[in-house]
Motif scaffolding. Structure first.
Motif, PDB file in Angstrom:
ATOM      1  N   ARG A  58       0.808  -1.216   0.000  1.00 59.75           N
ATOM      2  CA  ARG A  58       0.000   0.000   0.000  1.00 59.75           C
ATOM      3  C   ARG A  58       0.843   1.268   0.000  1.00 59.75           C
ATOM      4  N   MET A  59       2.020   1.216   0.624  1.00 60.57           N
ATOM      5  CA  MET A  59       2.833   2.431   0.763  1.00 60.57           C
ATOM      6  C   MET A  59       3.648   2.681  -0.501  1.00 60.57           C
ATOM      7  N   THR A  60       3.437   3.840  -1.113  1.00 57.99           N
ATOM      8  CA  THR A  60       4.224   4.196  -2.290  1.00 57.99           C
ATOM      9  C   THR A  60       5.593   4.717  -1.871  1.00 57.99           C
ATOM     10  N   LEU A  61       6.510   4.734  -2.815  1.00 62.29           N
ATOM     11  CA  LEU A  61       7.840   5.263  -2.528  1.00 62.29           C
ATOM     12  C   LEU A  61       7.751   6.735  -2.130  1.00 62.29           C
ATOM     13  N   GLU A  62       6.832   7.467  -2.757  1.00 62.02           N
ATOM     14  CA  GLU A  62       6.679   8.881  -2.420  1.00 62.02           C
ATOM     15  C   GLU A  62       6.331   9.058  -0.938  1.00 62.02           C
ATOM     16  N   VAL A  63       5.375   8.273  -0.467  1.00 58.93           N
ATOM     17  CA  VAL A  63       4.979   8.357   0.942  1.00 58.93           C
ATOM     18  C   VAL A  63       6.134   7.917   1.846  1.00 58.93           C
ATOM     19  N   ALA A  64       6.824   6.851   1.438  1.00 61.32           N
ATOM     20  CA  ALA A  64       7.936   6.343   2.248  1.00 61.32           C
ATOM     21  C   ALA A  64       9.062   7.369   2.348  1.00 61.32           C
ATOM     22  N   LEU A  65       9.372   8.029   1.239  1.00 62.63           N
ATOM     23  CA  LEU A  65      10.433   9.036   1.260  1.00 62.63           C
ATOM     24  C   LEU A  65      10.052  10.228   2.140  1.00 62.63           C
ATOM     25  N   LYS A  66       8.793  10.616   2.102  1.00 58.24           N
ATOM     26  CA  LYS A  66       8.352  11.720   2.959  1.00 58.24           C
ATOM     27  C   LYS A  66       8.465  11.334   4.426  1.00 58.24           C
ATOM     28  N   ARG A  67       8.163  10.086   4.743  1.00 53.32           N
ATOM     29  CA  ARG A  67       8.335   9.618   6.121  1.00 53.32           C
ATOM     30  C   ARG A  67       9.815   9.598   6.492  1.00 53.32           C
ATOM     31  N   TYR A  68      10.656   9.149   5.576  1.00 56.91           N
ATOM     32  CA  TYR A  68      12.106   9.116   5.819  1.00 56.91           C
ATOM     33  C   TYR A  68      12.637  10.530   6.064  1.00 56.91           C
ATOM     34  N   VAL A  72      14.070  10.357   9.641  1.00 55.93           N
ATOM     35  CA  VAL A  72      15.492   9.977   9.617  1.00 55.93           C
ATOM     36  C   VAL A  72      16.395  11.142   9.249  1.00 55.93           C
ATOM     37  N   THR A  73      16.043  11.872   8.202  1.00 56.62           N
ATOM     38  CA  THR A  73      16.898  12.952   7.707  1.00 56.62           C
ATOM     39  C   THR A  73      17.224  14.001   8.765  1.00 56.62           C
ATOM     40  N   PRO A  74      16.269  14.405   9.641  1.00 49.68           N
ATOM     41  CA  PRO A  74      16.599  15.429  10.643  1.00 49.68           C
ATOM     42  C   PRO A  74      17.700  15.038  11.619  1.00 49.68           C
ATOM     43  N   THR A  75      18.056  13.743  11.683  1.00 52.90           N
ATOM     44  CA  THR A  75      19.133  13.309  12.572  1.00 52.90           C
ATOM     45  C   THR A  75      20.511  13.541  11.956  1.00 52.90           C
ATOM     46  N   LYS A  76      20.531  13.996  10.700  1.00 56.47           N
ATOM     47  CA  LYS A  76      21.794  14.170   9.990  1.00 56.47           C
ATOM     48  C   LYS A  76      22.198  15.643   9.943  1.00 56.47           C
ATOM     49  N   PRO A  78      22.955  19.437   8.633  1.00 51.65           N
ATOM     50  CA  PRO A  78      22.148  20.313   7.779  1.00 51.65           C
ATOM     51  C   PRO A  78      22.474  20.193   6.300  1.00 51.65           C
ATOM     52  N   SER A  79      23.750  20.081   5.960  1.00 55.51           N
ATOM     53  CA  SER A  79      24.128  19.962   4.550  1.00 55.51           C
ATOM     54  C   SER A  79      23.603  18.661   3.954  1.00 55.51           C
ATOM     55  N   THR A  80      23.633  17.588   4.759  1.00 58.48           N
ATOM     56  CA  THR A  80      23.115  16.303   4.296  1.00 58.48           C
ATOM     57  C   THR A  80      21.605  16.347   4.153  1.00 58.48           C
ATOM     58  N   GLN A  81      20.931  17.030   5.065  1.00 63.25           N
ATOM     59  CA  GLN A  81      19.477  17.159   4.997  1.00 63.25           C
ATOM     60  C   GLN A  81      19.058  17.825   3.693  1.00 63.25           C
ATOM     61  N   LYS A  82      19.727  18.909   3.341  1.00 66.59           N
ATOM     62  CA  LYS A  82      19.400  19.620   2.107  1.00 66.59           C
ATOM     63  C   LYS A  82      19.638  18.725   0.890  1.00 66.59           C
ATOM     64  N   SER A  83      20.755  18.009   0.894  1.00 68.24           N
ATOM     65  CA  SER A  83      21.084  17.121  -0.220  1.00 68.24           C
ATOM     66  C   SER A  83      20.065  15.990  -0.341  1.00 68.24           C
ATOM     67  N   GLU A  84      19.640  15.426   0.788  1.00 66.09           N
ATOM     68  CA  GLU A  84      18.697  14.309   0.735  1.00 66.09           C
ATOM     69  C   GLU A  84      17.327  14.759   0.243  1.00 66.09           C
ATOM     70  N   ARG A  85      16.918  15.971   0.604  1.00 67.35           N
ATOM     71  CA  ARG A  85      15.631  16.466   0.103  1.00 67.35           C
ATOM     72  C   ARG A  85      15.652  16.588  -1.420  1.00 67.35           C
ATOM     73  N   HIS A  86      16.788  17.049  -1.963  1.00 63.28           N
ATOM     74  CA  HIS A  86      16.912  17.174  -3.417  1.00 63.28           C
ATOM     75  C   HIS A  86      16.896  15.792  -4.080  1.00 63.28           C
ATOM     76  N   LYS A  87      17.622  14.842  -3.515  1.00 61.80           N
ATOM     77  CA  LYS A  87      17.666  13.496  -4.086  1.00 61.80           C
ATOM     78  C   LYS A  87      16.301  12.822  -3.978  1.00 61.80           C
ATOM     79  N   ALA A  88      15.597  13.060  -2.875  1.00 61.30           N
ATOM     80  CA  ALA A  88      14.274  12.463  -2.708  1.00 61.30           C
ATOM     81  C   ALA A  88      13.313  12.959  -3.775  1.00 61.30           C
ATOM     82  N   ASN A  89      13.392  14.240  -4.117  1.00 60.59           N
ATOM     83  CA  ASN A  89      12.525  14.789  -5.165  1.00 60.59           C
ATOM     84  C   ASN A  89      12.767  14.086  -6.496  1.00 60.59           C
ATOM     85  N   THR A  90      14.044  13.793  -6.796  1.00 56.77           N
ATOM     86  CA  THR A  90      14.364  13.080  -8.036  1.00 56.77           C
ATOM     87  C   THR A  90      13.782  11.679  -8.022  1.00 56.77           C
TER      88      THR A  90
END
Length: 288
Positions: A58-68, A72-76, A78-90
């Motif tokens: 039932r869970m799409t990758l889009e939903v899973a990435l938003k949960r991640y 998860v991302t906020p534990t990293k 700031p530079s990594t957080q910004k990079s992961e948001r960009h990669k997640a959009n791709t």
């Protein structure tokens, strides 16, 4: 024994009730598909290897990435957080509509090949390292989903596909003439920290983020070393200083305009809270 019933919509629903297992149901287009699924599922239950996959279906990758990104991302860093948001959009753009259970190694390999043959927004080909990092994010999402989210995934589809090479490291150095012209310009800046930071970067190879967050206690001019505690791989390391870098640090540490309460080597103006953070004049000038 499973119960197979026809729904008002014309599809077929298989319902399995077995002692020791939660009631499990799934709907199929044909009766044969419902019977086959029920037979396989009951067999897995008997052998003790059944995994309820409905959540991952039932869970799409889009939903899973938003949960991640939220968990998860906020534990990293700031530079990594910004990079992961960009990669997640791709990843969402290319694969977001697939469920986690539906993403196969073949689909992910096709995504890899498509990206390697794509042109970025700057008109340049997408680098293999960019694609490698996108796959790394996707792979870690599956690891988290399997180990922590309990979605019923049986394997990580990213694990066994071929990853692009990270490519050769950068070894570009300024020529003597380029260096001379650069520092001629930097020394004209009203704040001497600009030239100091650039000189330390050239002499030590430290990243701008490492230099800008240095505190006085991290710099030992007598031993001619800098202790880096906040590094890209989270491992502390000692950076040896050349004579030139040592002299620059002496000037920076003896900066007569440093406020007494500020421990940063390179300090900025006070913020709204009255506290001084790192001086970011280097990046704002487009150097480094």
């Amino acid at each position: 024994m499973a119960t197979i019933v026809k729904t008002p919509a014309g599809s077929w629903k298989a319902v399995i009730r077995k002692t020791g297992w939660p009631t499990t149901a799934k709907t199929f287009r044909t009766k044969r598909d419902a019977q086959d699924w029920a037979r396989r599922t009951e067999d897995e239950m008997v052998r003790g290897v059944y995994i309820q996959r409905s959540a991952s279906e039932r869970m799409t990758l889009e939903v899973a990435l938003k949960r991640y990104l939220a968990d998860v991302t906020p534990t990293k860093k700031p530079s990594t957080q910004k990079s992961e948001r960009h990669k997640a959009n791709t990843l969402i753009e290319h694969l977001g509509k697939y469920s986690l259970a539906a993403l196969t190694p073949e689909l992910i390999a096709n995504f890899r090949d498509t990206r390697l043959n794509s042109i970025g927004h700057r008109g340049q080909p997408i680098s293999p390292n960019t694609v490698r990092l996108e796959l790394a994010l996707l792979g870690h999402l599956y690891t988290v989903a399997i180990q922590e989210w309990g979605l019923g995934l049986t394997y990580n589809p990213v694990q066994n596909i071929r990853k692009p090479s990270p490519g050769e490291g950068r070894d570009r150095r300024l020529s003597p003439d380029e260096e001379k012209r650069l520092f001629t310009v930097l020394r004209q800046h009203s704040n001497p920290m600009l030239a100091w930071i650039a000189r330390i970067a050239l002499e030590t190879g430290m990243r701008s983020s490492e230099i800008l967050t240095l505190t006085r206690s991290q710099v030992d001019v007598k031993r001619r070393v800098v202790l880096l505690t906040d590094t890209k791989n989270n491992e502390a390391r000692l950076v040896p200083l050349t004579q030139s870098a040592t002299e620059v640090f002496k000037q920076a540490l003896n900066n007569p305009v440093r406020p007494l309460e500020c421990d940063l080597v390179f300090f900025g103006e006070p913020g709204k809270d009255g506290k001084r953070g790192p001086w970011y004049g280097l990046t704002r000038q487009g150097v480094g």
